[in-house]
Every structure is written in C-alpha cells, then in structure tokens.
Design a protein around this motif. Sequence first.
Motif, PDB file in Angstrom:
ATOM      1  N   UNK A  92      -1.419  -5.990  -0.437  1.00  0.00           N
ATOM      2  CA  UNK A  92      -2.500  -5.610   0.473  1.00  0.00           C
ATOM      3  C   UNK A  92      -2.408  -4.128   0.774  1.00  0.00           C
ATOM      4  N   UNK A  93      -3.581  -3.516   0.947  1.00  0.00           N
ATOM      5  CA  UNK A  93      -3.655  -2.107   1.361  1.00  0.00           C
ATOM      6  C   UNK A  93      -4.639  -2.017   2.515  1.00  0.00           C
ATOM      7  N   UNK A  94      -4.242  -1.336   3.574  1.00  0.00           N
ATOM      8  CA  UNK A  94      -5.123  -1.151   4.737  1.00  0.00           C
ATOM      9  C   UNK A  94      -6.160  -0.087   4.463  1.00  0.00           C
ATOM     10  N   UNK A  95      -7.300  -0.226   5.079  1.00  0.00           N
ATOM     11  CA  UNK A  95      -8.317   0.810   5.154  1.00  0.00           C
ATOM     12  C   UNK A  95      -8.726   0.928   6.615  1.00  0.00           C
ATOM     13  N   UNK A  96      -9.276   2.083   6.965  1.00  0.00           N
ATOM     14  CA  UNK A  96      -9.659   2.322   8.350  1.00  0.00           C
ATOM     15  C   UNK A  96      -8.641   3.202   9.051  1.00  0.00           C
ATOM     16  N   UNK A  97      -8.699   3.217  10.375  1.00  0.00           N
ATOM     17  CA  UNK A  97      -7.831   4.075  11.178  1.00  0.00           C
ATOM     18  C   UNK A  97      -6.473   3.426  11.401  1.00  0.00           C
ATOM     19  N   UNK A  98      -5.416   4.215  11.186  1.00  0.00           N
ATOM     20  CA  UNK A  98      -4.045   3.749  11.389  1.00  0.00           C
ATOM     21  C   UNK A  98      -3.287   4.772  12.223  1.00  0.00           C
ATOM     22  N   UNK A  99      -2.334   4.281  12.991  1.00  0.00           N
ATOM     23  CA  UNK A  99      -1.468   5.139  13.787  1.00  0.00           C
ATOM     24  C   UNK A  99      -0.122   5.280  13.102  1.00  0.00           C
ATOM     25  N   UNK A 100       0.643   6.273  13.522  1.00  0.00           N
ATOM     26  CA  UNK A 100       1.995   6.447  13.014  1.00  0.00           C
ATOM     27  C   UNK A 100       2.774   5.153  13.268  1.00  0.00           C
ATOM     28  N   UNK A 101       3.449   4.680  12.241  1.00  0.00           N
ATOM     29  CA  UNK A 101       4.220   3.444  12.328  1.00  0.00           C
ATOM     30  C   UNK A 101       3.492   2.223  11.803  1.00  0.00           C
ATOM     31  N   UNK A 102       2.162   2.277  11.712  1.00  0.00           N
ATOM     32  CA  UNK A 102       1.409   1.148  11.164  1.00  0.00           C
ATOM     33  C   UNK A 102       1.722   0.969   9.687  1.00  0.00           C
ATOM     34  N   UNK A 103       1.713  -0.267   9.233  1.00  0.00           N
ATOM     35  CA  UNK A 103       1.931  -0.558   7.820  1.00  0.00           C
ATOM     36  C   UNK A 103       0.611  -0.390   7.086  1.00  0.00           C
ATOM     37  N   UNK A 104       0.635   0.420   6.018  1.00  0.00           N
ATOM     38  CA  UNK A 104      -0.566   0.732   5.261  1.00  0.00           C
ATOM     39  C   UNK A 104      -0.643   0.012   3.922  1.00  0.00           C
ATOM     40  N   UNK A 105       0.515  -0.399   3.377  1.00  0.00           N
ATOM     41  CA  UNK A 105       0.553  -0.920   2.017  1.00  0.00           C
ATOM     42  C   UNK A 105       1.730  -1.885   1.916  1.00  0.00           C
ATOM     43  N   UNK A 106       1.473  -3.090   1.399  1.00  0.00           N
ATOM     44  CA  UNK A 106       2.511  -4.118   1.286  1.00  0.00           C
ATOM     45  C   UNK A 106       2.469  -4.743  -0.101  1.00  0.00           C
ATOM     46  N   UNK A 107       3.658  -4.925  -0.674  1.00  0.00           N
ATOM     47  CA  UNK A 107       3.818  -5.643  -1.938  1.00  0.00           C
ATOM     48  C   UNK A 107       4.972  -6.629  -1.761  1.00  0.00           C
ATOM     49  N   UNK A 108       4.757  -7.878  -2.168  1.00  0.00           N
ATOM     50  CA  UNK A 108       5.825  -8.877  -2.180  1.00  0.00           C
ATOM     51  C   UNK A 108       5.811  -9.577  -3.533  1.00  0.00           C
ATOM     52  N   UNK A 109       7.012  -9.808  -4.079  1.00  0.00           N
ATOM     53  CA  UNK A 109       7.157 -10.412  -5.402  1.00  0.00           C
ATOM     54  C   UNK A 109       8.211 -11.519  -5.332  1.00  0.00           C
ATOM     55  N   UNK A 110       7.878 -12.686  -5.858  1.00  0.00           N
ATOM     56  CA  UNK A 110       8.839 -13.784  -6.009  1.00  0.00           C
ATOM     57  C   UNK A 110       9.123 -13.931  -7.499  1.00  0.00           C
ATOM     58  N   UNK A 111      10.403 -13.973  -7.842  1.00  0.00           N
ATOM     59  CA  UNK A 111      10.793 -14.068  -9.251  1.00  0.00           C
ATOM     60  C   UNK A 111      12.035 -14.937  -9.382  1.00  0.00           C
ATOM     61  N   UNK A 112      12.320 -15.303 -10.637  1.00  0.00           N
ATOM     62  CA  UNK A 112      13.488 -16.132 -10.901  1.00  0.00           C
ATOM     63  C   UNK A 112      14.783 -15.438 -10.489  1.00  0.00           C
ATOM     64  N   UNK A 113      14.842 -14.121 -10.705  1.00  0.00           N
ATOM     65  CA  UNK A 113      16.051 -13.339 -10.422  1.00  0.00           C
ATOM     66  C   UNK A 113      15.665 -12.010  -9.784  1.00  0.00           C
ATOM     67  N   UNK A 114      16.635 -11.316  -9.185  1.00  0.00           N
ATOM     68  CA  UNK A 114      16.350 -10.089  -8.452  1.00  0.00           C
ATOM     69  C   UNK A 114      15.868  -8.945  -9.348  1.00  0.00           C
ATOM     70  N   UNK A 115      16.398  -8.809 -10.551  1.00  0.00           N
ATOM     71  CA  UNK A 115      16.021  -7.670 -11.405  1.00  0.00           C
ATOM     72  C   UNK A 115      14.517  -7.649 -11.701  1.00  0.00           C
ATOM     73  N   UNK A 116      13.923  -8.749 -12.169  1.00  0.00           N
ATOM     74  CA  UNK A 116      12.475  -8.691 -12.399  1.00  0.00           C
ATOM     75  C   UNK A 116      11.675  -8.533 -11.102  1.00  0.00           C
TER      76      UNK A 116
END
Length: 147
Positions: A88-112
């Motif tokens: 997800x990526x935010x659009x619009x007005x954000x303040x310092x400290x707000x999260x603007x961009x998030x990526x989460x990945x589930x995989x079989x192992x940590x390297x991938x």
Amino acid sequence: MTVLVVRAALATDPIDLPSHEQLVADAAAGTAGAIVGFAGAVRNHDGTHASSVTKLSYSSHPSAPAVLAEVVDEVSMTVTGVRAVAVSHRVGDLDVGDVAFVVAVAADHRAPAFELCARLVDEVKAQLPVWKHQIFADGSDEWVGSA
C-alpha cells in the motif's frame, strides 16, 4: 507456485505494517516460514534542504492504481518460494511520522521474503506515478519527482 497478491492499493486513510503482515500471514495459511515487512515513514529531514520537513502531500496520476497492481504482479513472480504479498502507498496529506508506504511478504524461507520485499520497495518507488510535495519549517516547499 502462484503468488497471491492480497493487496496492491493506494490509500487515503492511514496504513500500517502489522495489518499488512496479518493479511499475508492469513493468505499463506500456515505455509510461510517467514514474513518480512517494510514501512516507510515520513521523516523530518531531507538531505537536500537545510530546513526540517514539517509535512508533505502525495499526489498520484490516475493510472497509479493500475501501475501499482502491475508492478506488484510482475515483481512478485521474480522470486520463488513466495506465498503472498501486500503493498500500500498513501496519497494525500501526511505528517512527520505517518507511514507512507508498506510492503509485506510471506515466503517459505527468510531469504526469498527479504529479497522480494526489497525488490518491491525499489520497483514501486521507481515506477509508481506518485509525487511528493514537501513543506519545510522555513516556509519553503519542494516537489520530488517520485515517491
């Protein structure tokens, strides 16, 4: 193995890493051995400006949702052993400290999981038509070409 993209979205409301991690964990249904996440927050400084950042606003091109979905789909196929992704990526007005961009990945192992998370961050930032308008404490402002 097909990667399940459980979210590839622009958001006007706050976003957070824990909810994205839960989305990919639920989608992987116990098959993932690793869940890796990234949260990009609005910082109070920019290396190119002497004054501190007080707030910013992200604007997006109308094609941004489709571009984001395409980038996430394409990049997700480049690493084997990945079960699910959420971005997800935010659009619009954000303040310092707000999260603007998030990526989460589930995989079989940590390297991938780490590999794909890093690739997604880099490719979304490179390709997503989103522009950042930074406001500085000295009253000046600056547009940055991409998120």
